[in-house]
Scaffold this motif. Structure first.
Motif, mmCIF file in Angstrom:
data_model
loop_
_atom_site.group_PDB
_atom_site.id
_atom_site.type_symbol
_atom_site.label_atom_id
_atom_site.label_comp_id
_atom_site.label_asym_id
_atom_site.label_seq_id
_atom_site.Cartn_x
_atom_site.Cartn_y
_atom_site.Cartn_z
ATOM 1 N N LEU A 168 0.839 -1.202 0.000
ATOM 2 C CA LEU A 168 0.000 0.000 0.000
ATOM 3 C C LEU A 168 0.874 1.252 0.000
ATOM 4 O O LEU A 168 0.625 2.206 -0.754
ATOM 5 N N GLY A 169 1.901 1.250 0.849
ATOM 6 C CA GLY A 169 2.790 2.407 0.944
ATOM 7 C C GLY A 169 3.553 2.663 -0.337
ATOM 8 O O GLY A 169 3.689 3.808 -0.792
ATOM 9 N N LEU A 170 4.053 1.598 -0.970
ATOM 10 C CA LEU A 170 4.787 1.751 -2.223
ATOM 11 C C LEU A 170 3.877 2.227 -3.358
ATOM 12 O O LEU A 170 4.288 3.028 -4.205
ATOM 13 N N LEU A 171 2.635 1.733 -3.370
ATOM 14 C CA LEU A 171 1.694 2.171 -4.398
ATOM 15 C C LEU A 171 1.365 3.655 -4.222
ATOM 16 O O LEU A 171 1.302 4.411 -5.200
ATOM 17 N N LEU A 172 1.180 4.092 -2.985
ATOM 18 C CA LEU A 172 0.945 5.513 -2.728
ATOM 19 C C LEU A 172 2.138 6.361 -3.172
ATOM 20 O O LEU A 172 1.973 7.422 -3.783
ATOM 21 N N LYS A 173 3.333 5.868 -2.890
ATOM 22 C CA LYS A 173 4.552 6.596 -3.264
ATOM 23 C C LYS A 173 4.652 6.730 -4.778
ATOM 24 O O LYS A 173 5.084 7.778 -5.293
ATOM 25 N N ARG A 174 4.248 5.687 -5.493
ATOM 26 C CA ARG A 174 4.287 5.724 -6.952
ATOM 27 C C ARG A 174 3.201 6.645 -7.507
ATOM 28 O O ARG A 174 3.408 7.335 -8.512
ATOM 29 N N LEU A 175 2.038 6.653 -6.875
ATOM 30 C CA LEU A 175 0.941 7.500 -7.336
ATOM 31 C C LEU A 175 1.188 8.977 -7.061
ATOM 32 O O LEU A 175 0.628 9.844 -7.731
ATOM 33 N N PHE A 176 1.997 9.258 -6.046
ATOM 34 C CA PHE A 176 2.325 10.640 -5.690
ATOM 35 C C PHE A 176 3.837 10.834 -5.777
ATOM 36 O O PHE A 176 4.516 10.994 -4.767
ATOM 37 N N PRO A 177 4.400 10.818 -6.981
ATOM 38 C CA PRO A 177 5.857 10.819 -7.149
ATOM 39 C C PRO A 177 6.553 12.079 -6.654
ATOM 40 O O PRO A 177 7.716 12.028 -6.270
ATOM 41 N N GLU A 178 5.870 13.208 -6.649
ATOM 42 C CA GLU A 178 6.515 14.461 -6.258
ATOM 43 C C GLU A 178 5.926 15.056 -4.988
ATOM 44 O O GLU A 178 6.337 16.135 -4.564
ATOM 45 N N ALA A 179 4.969 14.375 -4.397
ATOM 46 C CA ALA A 179 4.316 14.927 -3.207
ATOM 47 C C ALA A 179 5.199 14.752 -1.982
ATOM 48 O O ALA A 179 5.743 13.670 -1.738
ATOM 49 N N VAL A 180 5.330 15.804 -1.207
ATOM 50 C CA VAL A 180 6.081 15.727 0.047
ATOM 51 C C VAL A 180 5.313 14.875 1.041
ATOM 52 O O VAL A 180 5.872 14.076 1.781
ATOM 53 N N GLN A 181 4.000 15.041 1.035
ATOM 54 C CA GLN A 181 3.162 14.223 1.897
ATOM 55 C C GLN A 181 1.758 14.153 1.305
ATOM 56 O O GLN A 181 1.375 14.976 0.486
ATOM 57 N N HIS A 182 1.006 13.149 1.696
ATOM 58 C CA HIS A 182 -0.395 13.046 1.306
ATOM 59 C C HIS A 182 -1.182 12.616 2.530
ATOM 60 O O HIS A 182 -0.603 12.353 3.587
ATOM 61 N N LYS A 183 -2.495 12.545 2.401
ATOM 62 C CA LYS A 183 -3.340 12.350 3.576
ATOM 63 C C LYS A 183 -3.466 10.891 4.010
ATOM 64 O O LYS A 183 -3.953 10.614 5.101
ATOM 65 N N ALA A 184 -3.076 9.954 3.166
ATOM 66 C CA ALA A 184 -3.245 8.542 3.508
ATOM 67 C C ALA A 184 -2.256 8.115 4.589
ATOM 68 O O ALA A 184 -1.128 8.605 4.654
ATOM 69 N N TRP A 185 -2.688 7.173 5.428
ATOM 70 C CA TRP A 185 -1.823 6.609 6.456
ATOM 71 C C TRP A 185 -2.228 5.168 6.697
ATOM 72 O O TRP A 185 -3.414 4.820 6.646
ATOM 73 N N ILE A 186 -1.241 4.318 6.960
ATOM 74 C CA ILE A 186 -1.469 2.881 7.145
ATOM 75 C C ILE A 186 -0.996 2.484 8.536
ATOM 76 O O ILE A 186 0.120 2.821 8.933
ATOM 77 N N THR A 187 -1.847 1.761 9.253
ATOM 78 C CA THR A 187 -1.516 1.300 10.602
ATOM 79 C C THR A 187 -1.594 -0.222 10.644
ATOM 80 O O THR A 187 -2.560 -0.816 10.148
ATOM 81 N N VAL A 188 -0.581 -0.844 11.221
ATOM 82 C CA VAL A 188 -0.537 -2.301 11.357
ATOM 83 C C VAL A 188 -0.660 -2.671 12.834
ATOM 84 O O VAL A 188 0.038 -2.097 13.677
ATOM 85 N N VAL A 189 -1.562 -3.598 13.146
ATOM 86 C CA VAL A 189 -1.613 -4.175 14.491
ATOM 87 C C VAL A 189 -1.310 -5.660 14.349
ATOM 88 O O VAL A 189 -1.909 -6.352 13.530
ATOM 89 N N ASP A 190 -0.357 -6.156 15.123
ATOM 90 C CA ASP A 190 0.085 -7.544 14.996
ATOM 91 C C ASP A 190 0.682 -7.987 16.322
ATOM 92 O O ASP A 190 1.229 -7.163 17.065
ATOM 93 N N ILE A 191 0.590 -9.273 16.604
ATOM 94 C CA ILE A 191 1.152 -9.811 17.841
ATOM 95 C C ILE A 191 2.617 -10.185 17.676
ATOM 96 O O ILE A 191 3.336 -10.373 18.661
ATOM 97 N N ASP A 192 3.086 -10.251 16.435
ATOM 98 C CA ASP A 192 4.442 -10.734 16.148
ATOM 99 C C ASP A 192 5.403 -9.552 16.021
ATOM 100 O O ASP A 192 5.400 -8.820 15.017
ATOM 101 N N ASP A 193 6.257 -9.378 17.009
ATOM 102 C CA ASP A 193 7.211 -8.262 17.005
ATOM 103 C C ASP A 193 8.184 -8.342 15.833
ATOM 104 O O ASP A 193 8.687 -7.308 15.372
ATOM 105 N N ARG A 194 8.470 -9.551 15.366
ATOM 106 C CA ARG A 194 9.417 -9.692 14.250
ATOM 107 C C ARG A 194 8.903 -9.008 12.986
ATOM 108 O O ARG A 194 9.635 -8.276 12.309
#
Length: 387
Positions: A168-194
């Motif tokens: 998701l992050g890489l696709l956003l980066k490709r879709l916004f090649p020159e943007a310093v920042q955009h409004k999307a954000w991704i959060t992961v919740v997981d029990i595995d610290d690795r």
């Protein structure tokens, strides 16, 4: 600037919710000159309903009719501000929406994923981890885009040994090649610290909008995140309790809006199991929007034929998590298949065996179908043993 969505929703009452208004305005922005019939087809709405929404947005000054429907300057600026479309590579965006050869268009992303995926931590089979292929991970991100749930959205991954957050992050980066920042954000919740550490390292090196939090889903998730997200991905344990728990935790963090997508990856199961699973969806007030067979491909998952389905669910006005408090029953495949539990019906005091090689493999299934003697749905655990 006018809040066109809020104003239109006050003027027209829709069973489909405010999401339908948002999607119509967005489609008009992406495809200027689109016809009312084509809008109805894309939004899966009746033409009269589509025409009514369009009419209200024209009255408000967000749309105009000119050889089809398109945004006014004010409407286009509203879309750019609300969803963060500034800096978007519109050509690539349209190609991905129209089923282009995405492997060729996104070859650079796939190349990076092929570098990282072999370095993922080893799977922990005790918690039903399995590794999807790089293509599957990226295909899920594209699916998110096609459901208009990527740009400008807050996205949740309930467990992420498949590195969907990275795709998701890489696709956003490709879709916004020159943007310093955009409004999307991704959060992961997981029990595995690795996996959390692995994802965090990639996000730091690549500048991806990802944050990770350790969470044991047997316990309720943080109150700080309640109602914060626009959609979520999950690939839960392939048991009924596992699905119900992971989806419930995701629902608890979604915004309270109709039509929000849930991307549920799951093994192909028997008709009886799928019927039970769909009963669970109904209990949680979820609508099945789309089922895509063989969507997911996994490495070394011979037990499920290396393939799994993608089930796209949508929230409704009745959506609520089935499991709200703590969860202490069997969850993972090994637990469900290798334990025997005895429950006593509170109505007739009859005993029912639940677990490995029994008529009811889980307490959730027993509660759903009811006591074999009296059809009551409340039980107490009186004994548990390994088999």
């Amino acid at each position: 600037m006018k809040n066109y969505i809020e104003l239109a929703s006050k003027r027209i009452t829709l069973q489909e919710g405010v999401q339908a208004i948002e999607q119509l305005l967005l489609e008009s922005f992406v495809n200027p000159g689109i016809s009312t019939k084509e809008l109805a087809r894309k939004l899966l709405l009746p033409v009269p309903v589509t025409a009514a929404i369009k009419k209200e947005l024209i009255k408000l000054g967000a749309l105009r009719q000119d050889r089809g429907v398109c945004c006014t300057e004010e409407g286009a600026e509203y879309v750019r501000q609300k969803w963060g479309f500034d800096g978007l590579d519109m050509d690539l965006y349209r190609k991905l929406l129209e089923d282009c050869d995405w492997k060729a268009e996104l070859a650079d992303i796939l190349s990076r994923l092929y570098e990282w995926f072999p370095a993922r931590p080893q799977v922990n089979v005790e918690i039903d981890q399995s590794k999807c292929t790089p293509e599957t991970s990226l295909r899920r991100a594209i699916l998110c885009l096609k459901h208009h749930a990527l740009i400008g959205s807050r996205i949740l991954c309930v467990g992420d040994d498949d590195l969907v957050s990275v795709s998701l992050g890489l696709l956003l980066k490709r879709l916004f090649p020159e943007a310093v920042q955009h409004k999307a954000w991704i959060t992961v919740v997981d029990i595995d610290d690795r996996f959390l550490a692995f994802i965090a390292d990639i996000a730091w090196r690549e500048g991806l909008p990802i944050s990770g939090h350790r969470a044991d889903l047997r316990k309720p998730l943080s109150q700080k995140q309640l109602g914060a997200f626009d959609c979520f991905f999950t690939d839960p344990p392939y048991t009924l309790p596992g699905m119900s728990l992971f989806v419930s935790r995701g629902i608890s963090l979604l915004k309270q809006k109709t039509g929000l997508p849930i991307f549920l990856s799951f093994a192909h199961k028997s008709p009886a199991f799928m019927l039970d699973m769909q009963r669970e969806f109904i209990r949680m007030g979820l609508m099945v929007s789309e089922i895509i067979p063989h969507f997911n491909e996994y490495e070394g998952a011979e037990m499920i034929g290396n393939r799994g389905q993608m089930i796209v669910l949508k929230t409704t006005e009745q959506t609520t998590p089935k499991i709200k408090g703590g969860f202490d029953d069997a969850l993972y495949t090994g637990e469900v298949k290798r334990t025997m539990r005895t429950y006593r019906c509170r109505e007739c005091n009859g005993s029912v065996q639940v677990g490995f090689q029994q008529r009811f493999s889980t307490i959730e299934m027993l509660k759903m179908r009811g006591c074999p003697r009296c059809q009551h749905h409340t039980f107490d655990l009186v004994n548990k043993k390994s088999v």
